[in-house]
Design an enzyme around this catalytic site. Structure first.
Site, PDB file in Angstrom:
ATOM      1  N   HIS A  40       1.739   1.188   6.031  1.00  0.00           N
ATOM      2  CA  HIS A  40       2.380   2.147   6.927  1.00  0.00           C
ATOM      3  C   HIS A  40       3.739   1.675   7.459  1.00  0.00           C
ATOM      4  CE1 HIS A  40       2.886   4.429  10.746  1.00  0.00           C
ATOM      5  NE2 HIS A  40       2.496   5.422   9.969  1.00  0.00           N
ATOM      6  N   ASP A  64      -0.029   4.470  -0.023  1.00  0.00           N
ATOM      7  CA  ASP A  64      -0.693   5.709   0.421  1.00  0.00           C
ATOM      8  C   ASP A  64       0.257   6.676   1.118  1.00  0.00           C
ATOM      9  OD1 ASP A  64      -3.038   4.576  -0.439  1.00  0.00           O
ATOM     10  OD2 ASP A  64      -3.842   4.200   1.569  1.00  0.00           O
ATOM     11  N   HIS A  65       1.113   6.124   1.968  1.00  0.00           N
ATOM     12  CA  HIS A  65       1.885   7.030   2.824  1.00  0.00           C
ATOM     13  C   HIS A  65       3.104   7.637   2.130  1.00  0.00           C
ATOM     14  CE1 HIS A  65      -1.016   6.567   5.836  1.00  0.00           C
ATOM     15  NE2 HIS A  65      -0.892   5.264   5.846  1.00  0.00           N
ATOM     16  N   ARG A 101      -6.831  12.761   1.284  1.00  0.00           N
ATOM     17  CA  ARG A 101      -5.754  13.183   2.191  1.00  0.00           C
ATOM     18  C   ARG A 101      -4.386  12.659   1.737  1.00  0.00           C
ATOM     19  NH1 ARG A 101      -7.286   9.802   7.579  1.00  0.00           N
ATOM     20  NH2 ARG A 101      -9.283  10.789   7.228  1.00  0.00           N
ATOM     21  N   HIS A 102      -4.360  11.556   1.008  1.00  0.00           N
ATOM     22  CA  HIS A 102      -3.043  11.115   0.500  1.00  0.00           C
ATOM     23  C   HIS A 102      -3.090  10.907  -1.015  1.00  0.00           C
ATOM     24  CE1 HIS A 102      -5.040   7.373   1.617  1.00  0.00           C
ATOM     25  NE2 HIS A 102      -4.732   7.486   2.898  1.00  0.00           N
ATOM     26  N   GLU A 156     -10.861  -9.373   2.514  1.00  0.00           N
ATOM     27  CA  GLU A 156      -9.618  -9.000   3.188  1.00  0.00           C
ATOM     28  C   GLU A 156      -9.942  -8.889   4.660  1.00  0.00           C
ATOM     29  OE1 GLU A 156      -7.126  -5.974   1.478  1.00  0.00           O
ATOM     30  OE2 GLU A 156      -6.265  -5.483   3.435  1.00  0.00           O
ATOM     31  N   ARG A 216       4.047  18.672   2.156  1.00  0.00           N
ATOM     32  CA  ARG A 216       4.695  19.881   1.696  1.00  0.00           C
ATOM     33  C   ARG A 216       4.072  20.454   0.420  1.00  0.00           C
ATOM     34  NH1 ARG A 216       9.880  21.509   3.512  1.00  0.00           N
ATOM     35  NH2 ARG A 216       9.650  21.414   5.755  1.00  0.00           N
ATOM     36  N   ASN A 270       0.860  -1.186   0.000  1.00  0.00           N
ATOM     37  CA  ASN A 270       0.000   0.000   0.000  1.00  0.00           C
ATOM     38  C   ASN A 270       0.901   1.243   0.000  1.00  0.00           C
ATOM     39  OD1 ASN A 270      -1.372   2.286   1.135  1.00  0.00           O
ATOM     40  ND2 ASN A 270      -3.050   0.929   1.699  1.00  0.00           N
ATOM     41  N   THR A 292      -8.311   3.191   8.324  1.00  0.00           N
ATOM     42  CA  THR A 292      -9.551   2.412   8.245  1.00  0.00           C
ATOM     43  C   THR A 292      -9.698   1.596   9.525  1.00  0.00           C
ATOM     44  OG1 THR A 292      -8.989   2.244   5.917  1.00  0.00           O
ATOM     45  CG2 THR A 292     -10.891   0.989   6.664  1.00  0.00           C
ATOM     46  N   HIS A 327      -5.433   3.804  -1.730  1.00  0.00           N
ATOM     47  CA  HIS A 327      -6.763   4.127  -1.209  1.00  0.00           C
ATOM     48  C   HIS A 327      -7.092   5.562  -1.592  1.00  0.00           C
ATOM     49  CE1 HIS A 327      -9.516   4.227   2.645  1.00  0.00           C
ATOM     50  NE2 HIS A 327     -10.171   4.562   1.546  1.00  0.00           N
ATOM     51  N   GLU A 378      -8.483   0.736  -3.324  1.00  0.00           N
ATOM     52  CA  GLU A 378      -9.352   0.738  -2.138  1.00  0.00           C
ATOM     53  C   GLU A 378     -10.269   1.927  -2.200  1.00  0.00           C
ATOM     54  OE1 GLU A 378      -7.799   0.906   1.853  1.00  0.00           O
ATOM     55  OE2 GLU A 378      -6.325  -0.578   1.249  1.00  0.00           O
ATOM     56  N   HIS A 387      -3.685  -4.728   7.664  1.00  0.00           N
ATOM     57  CA  HIS A 387      -3.861  -3.571   8.537  1.00  0.00           C
ATOM     58  C   HIS A 387      -2.994  -3.702   9.782  1.00  0.00           C
ATOM     59  CE1 HIS A 387      -5.401   0.044  10.301  1.00  0.00           C
ATOM     60  NE2 HIS A 387      -5.922   0.303   9.121  1.00  0.00           N
ATOM     61  N   ARG A 429      -9.207   8.190  -0.870  1.00  0.00           N
ATOM     62  CA  ARG A 429     -10.191   8.551   0.153  1.00  0.00           C
ATOM     63  C   ARG A 429     -11.040   9.713  -0.317  1.00  0.00           C
ATOM     64  NH1 ARG A 429      -8.843   6.343   5.542  1.00  0.00           N
ATOM     65  NH2 ARG A 429     -10.549   7.648   6.226  1.00  0.00           N
TER      66      ARG A 429
HETATM   67  N1  PXP Z   1      -5.820  -3.110   3.898  1.00  0.00           N
HETATM   68  C1  PXP Z   1      -6.779  -2.160   3.939  1.00  0.00           C
HETATM   69  C2  PXP Z   1      -8.126  -2.519   3.425  1.00  0.00           C
HETATM   70  C3  PXP Z   1      -6.507  -0.863   4.420  1.00  0.00           C
HETATM   71  O1  PXP Z   1      -7.476   0.068   4.471  1.00  0.00           O
HETATM   72  C4  PXP Z   1      -5.204  -0.558   4.825  1.00  0.00           C
HETATM   73  C5  PXP Z   1      -4.880   0.822   5.303  1.00  0.00           C
HETATM   74  O2  PXP Z   1      -5.036   1.736   4.268  1.00  0.00           O
HETATM   75  C6  PXP Z   1      -4.237  -1.573   4.751  1.00  0.00           C
HETATM   76  C7  PXP Z   1      -4.573  -2.839   4.308  1.00  0.00           C
HETATM   77  C8  PXP Z   1      -2.821  -1.327   5.134  1.00  0.00           C
HETATM   78  O3  PXP Z   1      -2.735  -1.021   6.475  1.00  0.00           O
HETATM   79  P1  PXP Z   1      -1.365  -0.486   7.054  1.00  0.00           P
HETATM   80  O4  PXP Z   1      -1.067   0.806   6.390  1.00  0.00           O
HETATM   81  O5  PXP Z   1      -1.633  -0.367   8.505  1.00  0.00           O
HETATM   82  O6  PXP Z   1      -0.328  -1.536   6.722  1.00  0.00           O
END
Ligand code: PXP
Length: 249
Positions: free
Chosen positions: A219, A11-12, A51-52, A152, A20, A9, A103, A45, A72, A196, A47
């Site tokens: 993350h 996102d981060h 936000r990301h 999932e 920034r 993932n 989430t 994801h 997602e 997660h 959202r």
């Molecule tokens: N799976 C789903 C459905 C999620 O929403 C997330 C968080 O965006 C993750 C996995 C990954 O979680 P983490 O960032 O805590 O590894």
């Protein structure tokens, strides 16, 4: 032992970029590095509050991935329209609350009246659908009844228990997840993913549950990348899947 695939993932990477308002670090570049390092798919994801991940990220990434995109999203008309334009290999439907940091729980499928038609629209467009649910027998039954392609399982409660060093709770949550996997396997041919809150320190016990197809991790892996580089972080996470639990600290 069946070793699950790793979906990353990204996102981060976008969270850091957006902090920034500049163009770096680039989540697309990150996704391609993850693929090269052995990720089997890329999750992002989109959202509602953006936000990301931004819309442009999704459209740009779909043309460049060589593995598969797992988009997602919340169960909303806006997201359905985007998914039908982007046509990712997979959509993972998640609950979404504006105020949450991440989430926080799985979908409550039984209380989502429009979800059957939503899943059908995606599947008609050749998009496979995964449902992010708690490891709860009622949700699994509902996912099977809806004809989802995958579930999932939310590992957040397990992960939280590991962070608190609460072994009793860790064992309880692990048992819930193991039972959920066994039940889904027995009753259906759904693919069973999980994710997660997973880290290199707590992932082995989940990765070693027989029947889990893929783990989606964001993350902690992106955090590892700050210290060891993204390529190494992907490889290290995959190695952590097969570590002996007793030495996994
Ligand atoms: N799976 C789903 C459905 C999620 O929403 C997330 C968080 O965006 C993750 C996995 C990954 O979680 P983490 O960032 O805590 O590894």
């Amino acid at each position: 032992m069946n070793i699950p695939l790793l979906g990353v993932n990204i996102d981060h990477i976008a969270t850091l970029r957006n902090a920034r308002g500049v163009g770096y670090p680039c989540p697309i570049k990150g996704a391609l590095i993850c693929e090269q390092a052995g990720a089997s798919g890329i999750t992002l994801h989109l959202r509602e509050d953006r936000r990301h991940i931004q819309d442009e990220d999704v459209y740009e990434l779909i043309g460049q991935l060589t593995t598969r995109m797992n988009l997602e999203m919340a169960v909303t008309d806006e997201m359905l329209n985007i998914a039908l334009k982007v046509r990712p290999a997979w959509v993972c439907l998640v609950p979404e609350k504006r105020q949450e940091l991440t989430t926080e729980g799985g979908l409550d499928i039984a209380n989502l009246s429009n979800i059957q038609a939503f899943i059908h629209s995606l599947q008609q467009a050749d998009i496979k659908v995964s449902l992010f649910i708690d490891p709860d027998p009622h949700q699994i039954d509902a996912a099977i009844a809806l004809g989802a392609d995958a579930i999932e399982l939310h590992t957040g409660a397990y992960a939280q228990a590991t962070l608190q060093n609460n072994q009793k709770l860790v064992d309880k949550e692990l048992d819930r997840i193991q039972k959920a996997v066994a039940m889904a396997q027995k009753k259906s041919s759904l693919l069973i993913n999980a994710g997660h809150g997973l880290t290199r320190d707590n992932v082995a016990a989940i990765a070693q549950i027989d029947g889990i197809h893929e783990l989606n991790i964001g993350h902690a892996l992106i955090s590892d990348a700050i210290f060891m580089g993204l390529d190494n972080a992907v490889k290290a996470m995959k190695m952590a899947f097969v570590q002996d639990k007793t030495t996994n600290h």
